[in-house]
Design a protein around this motif. Structure first.
Motif, PDB file in Angstrom:
ATOM      1  N   LEU A  10       0.834  -1.186   0.000  1.00 50.50           N
ATOM      2  CA  LEU A  10       0.000   0.000   0.000  1.00 50.50           C
ATOM      3  C   LEU A  10       0.876   1.245   0.000  1.00 50.50           C
ATOM      4  N   THR A  11       0.521   2.226  -0.806  1.00 50.88           N
ATOM      5  CA  THR A  11       1.244   3.493  -0.836  1.00 50.88           C
ATOM      6  C   THR A  11       0.563   4.471   0.117  1.00 50.88           C
ATOM      7  N   ILE A  12       1.276   4.845   1.177  1.00 52.07           N
ATOM      8  CA  ILE A  12       0.712   5.758   2.179  1.00 52.07           C
ATOM      9  C   ILE A  12       0.982   7.213   1.799  1.00 52.07           C
ATOM     10  N   ALA A 195      -4.502  26.580  12.225  1.00 47.86           N
ATOM     11  CA  ALA A 195      -3.701  26.540  11.001  1.00 47.86           C
ATOM     12  C   ALA A 195      -3.486  27.942  10.439  1.00 47.86           C
ATOM     13  N   ALA A 196      -4.511  28.787  10.541  1.00 42.65           N
ATOM     14  CA  ALA A 196      -4.425  30.143   9.991  1.00 42.65           C
ATOM     15  C   ALA A 196      -3.397  30.999  10.735  1.00 42.65           C
ATOM     16  N   ARG A 197      -3.055  30.625  11.952  1.00 43.41           N
ATOM     17  CA  ARG A 197      -2.064  31.367  12.727  1.00 43.41           C
ATOM     18  C   ARG A 197      -0.634  31.011  12.330  1.00 43.41           C
ATOM     19  N   CYS A 198      -0.465  29.972  11.543  1.00 39.35           N
ATOM     20  CA  CYS A 198       0.863  29.522  11.141  1.00 39.35           C
ATOM     21  C   CYS A 198       1.370  30.328   9.943  1.00 39.35           C
ATOM     22  N   ASP A 199       2.665  30.260   9.721  1.00 38.16           N
ATOM     23  CA  ASP A 199       3.265  30.990   8.604  1.00 38.16           C
ATOM     24  C   ASP A 199       2.829  30.402   7.262  1.00 38.16           C
ATOM     25  N   ARG A 200       2.605  29.079   7.243  1.00 43.74           N
ATOM     26  CA  ARG A 200       2.270  28.400   5.994  1.00 43.74           C
ATOM     27  C   ARG A 200       1.409  27.187   6.300  1.00 43.74           C
ATOM     28  N   VAL A 201       0.495  26.870   5.403  1.00 43.72           N
ATOM     29  CA  VAL A 201      -0.386  25.713   5.561  1.00 43.72           C
ATOM     30  C   VAL A 201      -0.154  24.766   4.387  1.00 43.72           C
ATOM     31  N   LEU A 202       0.157  23.521   4.699  1.00 41.29           N
ATOM     32  CA  LEU A 202       0.311  22.480   3.689  1.00 41.29           C
ATOM     33  C   LEU A 202      -0.875  21.529   3.807  1.00 41.29           C
ATOM     34  N   THR A 203      -1.593  21.332   2.712  1.00 42.06           N
ATOM     35  CA  THR A 203      -2.794  20.495   2.724  1.00 42.06           C
ATOM     36  C   THR A 203      -2.497  19.148   2.078  1.00 42.06           C
ATOM     37  N   MET A 204      -2.869  18.082   2.789  1.00 39.90           N
ATOM     38  CA  MET A 204      -2.661  16.734   2.280  1.00 39.90           C
ATOM     39  C   MET A 204      -3.993  16.060   2.006  1.00 39.90           C
ATOM     40  N   ASP A 205      -3.996  15.176   1.017  1.00 38.69           N
ATOM     41  CA  ASP A 205      -5.185  14.379   0.715  1.00 38.69           C
ATOM     42  C   ASP A 205      -4.721  13.085   0.048  1.00 38.69           C
ATOM     43  N   ALA A 206      -5.174  11.963   0.595  1.00 35.76           N
ATOM     44  CA  ALA A 206      -4.863  10.643   0.033  1.00 35.76           C
ATOM     45  C   ALA A 206      -3.360  10.448  -0.189  1.00 35.76           C
ATOM     46  N   GLY A 207      -2.567  10.894   0.786  1.00 35.36           N
ATOM     47  CA  GLY A 207      -1.131  10.670   0.727  1.00 35.36           C
ATOM     48  C   GLY A 207      -0.349  11.612  -0.153  1.00 35.36           C
ATOM     49  N   ARG A 208      -1.022  12.597  -0.710  1.00 41.36           N
ATOM     50  CA  ARG A 208      -0.357  13.578  -1.575  1.00 41.36           C
ATOM     51  C   ARG A 208      -0.453  14.986  -0.987  1.00 41.36           C
ATOM     52  N   LEU A 209       0.522  15.799  -1.314  1.00 43.42           N
ATOM     53  CA  LEU A 209       0.491  17.203  -0.948  1.00 43.42           C
ATOM     54  C   LEU A 209      -0.251  17.939  -2.042  1.00 43.42           C
TER      55      LEU A 209
END
Length: 211
Positions: A10-12, A195-209
């Motif tokens: 499985l690819t996580i 999350a909005a208080r952080c310098d940057r937000v990275l969104t993940m879905d189904a193991g991908r950025l």
């Protein structure tokens, strides 16, 4: 990253590439099962990727043994977990002393006491986790995370087990201590306001950025 299962491989995580700058505060967000916690474990060297590499504080984790990664974490990394991960048989002071003792740091008791005072728990040093509220337990965990002066702090849903009021106070404290220390902070959260208080937000879905 791939793992074995009864159904096969499985690819996580797949094709996840990004750089976090020194002193930056980055939030990892996305639905449950997106791979956020797995990614955090890889970044911290708790797990090893099946392909690719992670560079932590200038060190390639792929080239290190498990013991080597543990030494690197002890020198440069702090953790704050949703479930606190305090040792129930140790007092608040002893829990904060633990990472210092593991690295043979001098004046462990004095440094741990100072760390607890800095999170407002100077009067709770002799209390055991069962005698502390959820917010107090997380304050102990924050003190333990910062007592080694880490270069990087990883936080996995740090308010997940707290009510809204306690969670807000814990996050204010976490960000304040992070600002004072200049530590790089990477946190996993479902809280959009956090999350909005952080310098940057990275969104993940189904193991991908995805963003």
């Amino acid at each position: 990253m791939q793992v074995s299962s009864p159904e096969g491989s499985l690819t996580i995580l797949e094709n996840v590439t990004f750089v976090v700058s020194e002193g930056e505060i980055v939030a990892l967000v996305g639905p449950s099962g997106a791979g956020k916690t797995t990614l955090l474990a890889l970044l911290a060297g708790l797990d090893r990727p099946s392909t690719g590499d992670v560079e932590l504080c200038g060190h390639s984790l792929a080239g290190l043994t498990e013991d080597g990664r543990a030494i690197l974490r002890g020198q440069h990394v702090g953790f704050v977990f949703q479930s606190f991960h305090l040792v129930s048989s140790l007092t608040a002071l002893e829990n904060v002393m633990l990472p210092l003792e593991l690295t043979d740091t001098p004046d462990a008791r004095a440094n741990a006491t100072e760390a607890l005072v800095s999170v407002g728990l100077g009067s709770r040093t002799g209390h055991y986790p069962k005698q502390l509220s959820g917010g107090e337990k997380q304050r102990v965990a924050i003190a333990r995370a910062f007592v080694t002066s880490p270069k990087v702090l990883f936080a996995d849903e740090p308010t997940g087990n707290l009510d809204a009021a306690s969670g807000d106070k814990v996050i204010d404290l976490l960000f304040e201590m992070n600002r004072k220390s200049g530590t790089t902070l990477v946190l996993v959260t479902h809280d959009k306001e956090l999350a909005a208080r952080c310098d940057r937000v990275l969104t993940m879905d189904a193991g991908r950025l995805v963003s």
